[in-house]
Design an enzyme around this catalytic site. Sequence first.
Site, short mmCIF file in Angstrom:
data_model
loop_
_atom_site.label_atom_id
_atom_site.label_comp_id
_atom_site.label_asym_id
_atom_site.label_seq_id
_atom_site.Cartn_x
_atom_site.Cartn_y
_atom_site.Cartn_z
N HIS A 1 -24.44 35.51 -24.33
CA HIS A 1 -25.00 35.25 -23.00
C HIS A 1 -24.87 36.52 -22.17
CE1 HIS A 1 -25.05 30.72 -22.97
NE2 HIS A 1 -24.15 30.88 -23.91
N HIS B 1 -24.74 33.75 -30.33
CA HIS B 1 -25.55 34.27 -29.23
C HIS B 1 -24.65 34.83 -28.14
CE1 HIS B 1 -24.92 29.92 -28.68
NE2 HIS B 1 -24.83 30.16 -27.38
N ASP C 1 -32.59 32.40 -21.04
CA ASP C 1 -32.00 31.08 -21.21
C ASP C 1 -32.86 30.04 -20.49
OD1 ASP C 1 -28.84 30.11 -21.95
OD2 ASP C 1 -30.08 28.74 -20.78
N ILE C 2 -33.04 28.90 -21.15
CA ILE C 2 -33.92 27.85 -20.60
C ILE C 2 -33.28 27.18 -19.37
CG2 ILE C 2 -33.08 25.84 -21.90
CD1 ILE C 2 -36.05 25.25 -22.58
N ASN D 1 -19.61 31.81 -26.43
CA ASN D 1 -18.84 30.58 -26.53
C ASN D 1 -18.63 30.23 -28.00
OD1 ASN D 1 -18.83 30.20 -23.71
ND2 ASN D 1 -20.87 29.29 -23.78
N VAL E 1 -25.17 25.52 -29.37
CA VAL E 1 -26.12 25.95 -30.40
C VAL E 1 -25.35 26.80 -31.40
CG1 VAL E 1 -28.26 27.17 -30.90
CG2 VAL E 1 -28.04 25.93 -28.74
P1 5GP Z 1 -23.98 27.69 -25.70
O1 5GP Z 1 -23.68 26.48 -24.87
O2 5GP Z 1 -24.14 27.33 -27.16
O3 5GP Z 1 -23.04 28.84 -25.49
O4 5GP Z 1 -25.35 28.24 -25.18
C1 5GP Z 1 -26.58 27.76 -25.60
C2 5GP Z 1 -27.57 28.17 -24.56
O5 5GP Z 1 -28.86 28.00 -25.09
C3 5GP Z 1 -27.49 27.34 -23.27
O6 5GP Z 1 -27.24 28.18 -22.17
C4 5GP Z 1 -28.88 26.68 -23.19
O7 5GP Z 1 -29.37 26.60 -21.89
C5 5GP Z 1 -29.72 27.57 -24.08
N1 5GP Z 1 -30.81 26.87 -24.73
C6 5GP Z 1 -30.73 25.67 -25.37
N2 5GP Z 1 -31.92 25.34 -25.87
C7 5GP Z 1 -32.78 26.35 -25.54
C8 5GP Z 1 -34.17 26.56 -25.80
O8 5GP Z 1 -34.87 25.78 -26.43
N3 5GP Z 1 -34.70 27.71 -25.31
C9 5GP Z 1 -33.95 28.61 -24.60
N4 5GP Z 1 -34.58 29.70 -24.17
N5 5GP Z 1 -32.64 28.44 -24.36
C10 5GP Z 1 -32.06 27.32 -24.82
#
Ligand code: 5GP
Length: 121
Positions: free
Chosen positions: A102, A100, A30-31, A87, A96
């Site tokens: 986590h 996915h 995760d970034i 999520n 996103v």
């Molecule tokens: P969500 O909030 O949809 O459950 O999680 C999306 C996750 O994707 C977040 O934890 C966010 O930090 C990660 N994320 C968003 N953009 C990028 C990216 O460009 N690269 C990586 N490696 N992770 C990302």
Amino acid sequence: MADTLFTKIINREIPADIIHEDELSLAFKDINPQAPHHFLVIPKKSIATVNDIQEEDKALVGHLFMVAAKLATELGFAEEGYRTVMNCNQNGGQTVYHLHLHVLGGKPLGWPPYQEKLKTI
Ligand code: 5GP
């Protein structure tokens, strides 16, 4: 379904720290990590949310968990424990819209995971 940035990571159109790939899935760090270990396991198939998982995807979703546990073992934090989270939509905090998982580990994680006070409905 529209491409998301995770499709671009699958297609190597944007960079990511990829730690696993097989025919069905990809895992990358995760970034914006929320724990010492924080990576995402995603299907290569585009599925927007948990609500969009179909009968035919059951084995695929199980595979994501198998990959999560395998990587946690390889990275050395499976035995001490970790958290897996998917999520879903706005109230779930999804940002996103490509399914996915986590995987967070490497420290004791608080529960419940939210800070705000619960409002009585
Ligand atoms: P969500 O909030 O949809 O459950 O999680 C999306 C996750 O994707 C977040 O934890 C966010 O930090 C990660 N994320 C968003 N953009 C990028 C990216 O460009 N690269 C990586 N490696 N992770 C990302």
